[in-house]
Design a protein around this motif. Sequence first.
Motif, PDB file in Angstrom:
ATOM      1  N   LEU A 353      11.068  -8.388  -4.669  1.00  0.00           N
ATOM      2  CA  LEU A 353      12.207  -8.863  -4.016  1.00  0.00           C
ATOM      3  C   LEU A 353      12.949  -7.775  -3.407  1.00  0.00           C
ATOM      4  O   LEU A 353      13.421  -7.834  -2.194  1.00  0.00           O
ATOM      5  N   PRO A 354      13.385  -6.662  -4.239  1.00  0.00           N
ATOM      6  CA  PRO A 354      14.299  -5.782  -3.477  1.00  0.00           C
ATOM      7  C   PRO A 354      13.674  -4.820  -2.262  1.00  0.00           C
ATOM      8  O   PRO A 354      14.276  -4.665  -1.546  1.00  0.00           O
ATOM      9  N   VAL A 356      11.439  -6.255  -0.251  1.00  0.00           N
ATOM     10  CA  VAL A 356      11.595  -7.002   1.092  1.00  0.00           C
ATOM     11  C   VAL A 356      12.936  -7.353   1.524  1.00  0.00           C
ATOM     12  O   VAL A 356      13.148  -7.221   2.719  1.00  0.00           O
ATOM     13  N   GLN A 357      13.749  -7.295   0.762  1.00  0.00           N
ATOM     14  CA  GLN A 357      15.283  -7.368   1.286  1.00  0.00           C
ATOM     15  C   GLN A 357      15.583  -6.069   1.982  1.00  0.00           C
ATOM     16  O   GLN A 357      16.340  -6.296   2.910  1.00  0.00           O
ATOM     17  N   GLN A 358      15.249  -4.969   1.347  1.00  0.00           N
ATOM     18  CA  GLN A 358      15.579  -3.785   2.321  1.00  0.00           C
ATOM     19  C   GLN A 358      14.741  -3.583   3.323  1.00  0.00           C
ATOM     20  O   GLN A 358      15.569  -3.174   4.530  1.00  0.00           O
ATOM     21  N   MET A 359      13.733  -4.115   3.524  1.00  0.00           N
ATOM     22  CA  MET A 359      12.734  -3.999   4.737  1.00  0.00           C
ATOM     23  C   MET A 359      13.496  -4.946   5.801  1.00  0.00           C
ATOM     24  O   MET A 359      13.487  -4.888   7.045  1.00  0.00           O
ATOM     25  N   GLN A 360      14.043  -6.137   5.475  1.00  0.00           N
ATOM     26  CA  GLN A 360      14.677  -7.177   6.270  1.00  0.00           C
ATOM     27  C   GLN A 360      15.955  -6.497   6.639  1.00  0.00           C
ATOM     28  O   GLN A 360      16.308  -6.551   8.065  1.00  0.00           O
ATOM     29  N   GLU A 361      16.641  -5.649   5.851  1.00  0.00           N
ATOM     30  CA  GLU A 361      17.942  -5.176   6.375  1.00  0.00           C
ATOM     31  C   GLU A 361      17.836  -3.840   7.446  1.00  0.00           C
ATOM     32  O   GLU A 361      18.206  -3.953   8.466  1.00  0.00           O
ATOM     33  N   ASP A 362      16.501  -3.259   7.202  1.00  0.00           N
ATOM     34  CA  ASP A 362      16.494  -2.152   7.911  1.00  0.00           C
ATOM     35  C   ASP A 362      15.885  -2.701   9.333  1.00  0.00           C
ATOM     36  O   ASP A 362      16.301  -2.106  10.251  1.00  0.00           O
ATOM     37  N   LEU A 377       5.269  -1.414   1.631  1.00  0.00           N
ATOM     38  CA  LEU A 377       3.992  -2.312   1.856  1.00  0.00           C
ATOM     39  C   LEU A 377       2.945  -2.021   0.473  1.00  0.00           C
ATOM     40  O   LEU A 377       2.336  -3.060  -0.050  1.00  0.00           O
ATOM     41  N   THR A 378       2.735  -0.793   0.612  1.00  0.00           N
ATOM     42  CA  THR A 378       1.671  -0.450  -0.499  1.00  0.00           C
ATOM     43  C   THR A 378       2.259  -0.792  -1.952  1.00  0.00           C
ATOM     44  O   THR A 378       1.517  -1.282  -2.631  1.00  0.00           O
ATOM     45  N   GLN A 379       3.289  -0.610  -2.295  1.00  0.00           N
ATOM     46  CA  GLN A 379       4.125  -1.071  -3.423  1.00  0.00           C
ATOM     47  C   GLN A 379       3.841  -2.594  -3.633  1.00  0.00           C
ATOM     48  O   GLN A 379       3.716  -3.059  -4.850  1.00  0.00           O
ATOM     49  N   LEU A 380       4.296  -3.197  -2.661  1.00  0.00           N
ATOM     50  CA  LEU A 380       4.245  -4.786  -2.495  1.00  0.00           C
ATOM     51  C   LEU A 380       2.684  -5.384  -2.930  1.00  0.00           C
ATOM     52  O   LEU A 380       2.471  -6.304  -3.712  1.00  0.00           O
ATOM     53  N   GLN A 381       1.836  -4.499  -2.115  1.00  0.00           N
ATOM     54  CA  GLN A 381       0.271  -4.803  -2.433  1.00  0.00           C
ATOM     55  C   GLN A 381      -0.250  -4.692  -3.761  1.00  0.00           C
ATOM     56  O   GLN A 381      -0.668  -5.726  -4.352  1.00  0.00           O
TER      57      GLN A 381
END
Length: 559
Positions: A353-354, A356-362, A377-381
Motif C-alpha cells: 500500500l505505501p 502504491v500511494q507513493q507512486m500515485q503521488e510521484d 514494482l519489483t517489490q510489489l511483484q
Amino acid sequence: MLSPDRELESFKFLDRLASHVRRGQDPQKALRYAVRDARDFLEADHGCIAVARDGASGARLLFAVPRNGPWDLDLLARFIRHEHPPRPDDLLIAPLRRRGRAWAAMAFMRPGRPYERHDAHFLMRIAAVCSDAVQHMDRERMQVVRDRIDRKIMEQLHPKDLFYQILDGLRSLTRYDHSSALLIRDDGDAALQLVAEQIAWTKAKSQRIGLRLPLADDVRSVLDSGQIHGFDRRGGRWHEWTGKPVAHLAEWLDYNRDAGEAQREASMFCAPLVTRDGVFGVLKVAARHSGRLTSYDAELVEHFRSQAAVAIDILNRTESLQARMLAAERRHAMAELARSVSHDVNNALGSMLPLVQQMQEDLARGKLDQRVCLEDLTQLQKSLHVCRRIFGGMLSFARGGARRTRAGHVRAAMDTALAILKNGFDRRGINLTIEIPDELPPVACVQSDLEQVLLNLLTNAREATVRGGTLAVHARPGPGGVLIAIADTGCGIASENLPRVLEPFFTTKPNGSGLGLSICRSIVWEAGGTIAIQSEPGKGTCVNVTVPRAAVSHQAHES
C-alpha cells in the motif's frame, strides 16, 4: 449270532471311539484314528475313507490303511451317490454324513473271509459316531469363525481386511471350490459393488473388484425378503433348489458366465444382508459342479450371516462418521490456516500500500523516477507472489483431490503445504530441511488426504518449535511403501501424554479440537499405512509415517 462278550466289547469300543474322536479338532485325524482302530476290531486286512469326486466317475481315497489296497473306486463312488451297487461279502461299506448329505464312505475289506450281517450293523454305528464327531467339529469351527469376526471388529480392523476375514470364514464353513464374494451398496446407490472376492484356485487379487451390478426392481424385491436362495446350473440354465421362480437372481450374480469352462459356476447360493432400510449387501458362494453346494451349506451360512451383516453395517456407519469427522477437521484446519497466514498476508499487503500511494503521488506531481518506479514494482511483484503462493496453496487444499483417485504424490502434497506455511516458518526463524526425491512412487492415499496429513503434522511442528529451531522432512521408498519422517527440535511431548496423542478429542492446546492427529491416524490407517510418534520433552518430536505404494488401478466394469 453275536455273543454277549463280543457285544460288550462292541459297546466298549464305540464308547472309547466316541470319547476320542469328539476331543479332536481335525476331521481327517479323527477319521484316520477311527479307521485304524476299527480295522483291528473288525479283523480286516484293509481300511479306507473314500470321497466322491465332482464330475468324475471314480471315488478318491482320502487315506487308506495300508496305503496300497485293491479298492474298487467306481464301486465306492456309486455307493456314496446312493446307487446301491452290489458288493462282495468280504467288503463292508458305511456312509459318512456331513453338511446334510453322504459325502464319504468308510470301508473295510478282508479278501476270502466274508463278513456277517452284525458286522455291517456295527460298522453303521461306527460311521454314525464318526459323522456326529465331524459335524460337531464343523459347528465348533463355525463358532471359531464367529469369535474371530467379533475379535476383528473389536480390533477396529481395516474394512478390506474385515471383508476378507468374512470370506475366509465362508471358505472354512462351506469348502467351496470356486469362489466367494461380497457385494455392498452405498446409501442411495442403485447398484451393488463387488468389494471383495476370494477365488479358490488362486491367491492372486480378483480382477473383478469394483464391478458394479445394477439393482433392478425384480432383483431388489427378492433380496429385500432376506431369504437365502440356492441354485444349480442344469442344461445351461439356473434352477432354484426349491423350485421358486427366482432364477433371474442367479443370472444377475453370474458375472462369470463368459469365462472358460473351468472357471464357470455351476452351483451357488446368495445370502442377502438386510437392515431396516432394505438390502445393503450380498454374500455369494459358488462351486464348479452342480450339486456341490447344498441347503446344509446355506444353513451354516445362515447362522453366520446375521453377525456378518451387523459387522459390515457397523463398519459402514463408522466410515460414514469418520468421513464427517474428516470434513469437520478439514473446515477447522482451513480456519486455523486462515488465522495462521493472515499475518503473512497482512504484511505483504501492508508493504504494497505505501508503495502504491507513493507512486500515485510521484505521478500526480510529475516527478516519477523510472529507476525508483522499477524498484517499487519489483517489490510489489514479490509481495503479490507471496499472496498468490499462500492463497494458491489454501485453494488447492480446500478443493482437495478426487476421492475416487487413491494415488497421492508426496512431493506435490509437500509443495502445497509449504506454499501455505513457509512464510510462517521464515517469520518464526525456523530452519527448514526438505529432502523428498521427485521420483518417489505414488502412494495409496487420496491426494487431498495426504496434503491434510502433512499440513497437520507441519503445523504442529511449527507451533512446538521456537526461533532458531529446526524442522526436517525426509521421504524415501522402503519395503512397506513410502516412508515419511517429520522431525523437529521443539518442546516435545510429555511422556504421560504420548500414548494418548492419537486419540480423538485429546489435546493439550487451550483452543484445540483434539482431532488433528486422530484424523492423521485415520487417513494413514485407511490407506493401509502406519503412523508412529517418538518424542522427548525439551529435545523434540519425530513422526514416522509409512504409506503403501499405490496399486495398479483396474478399470471398474459395468454389468
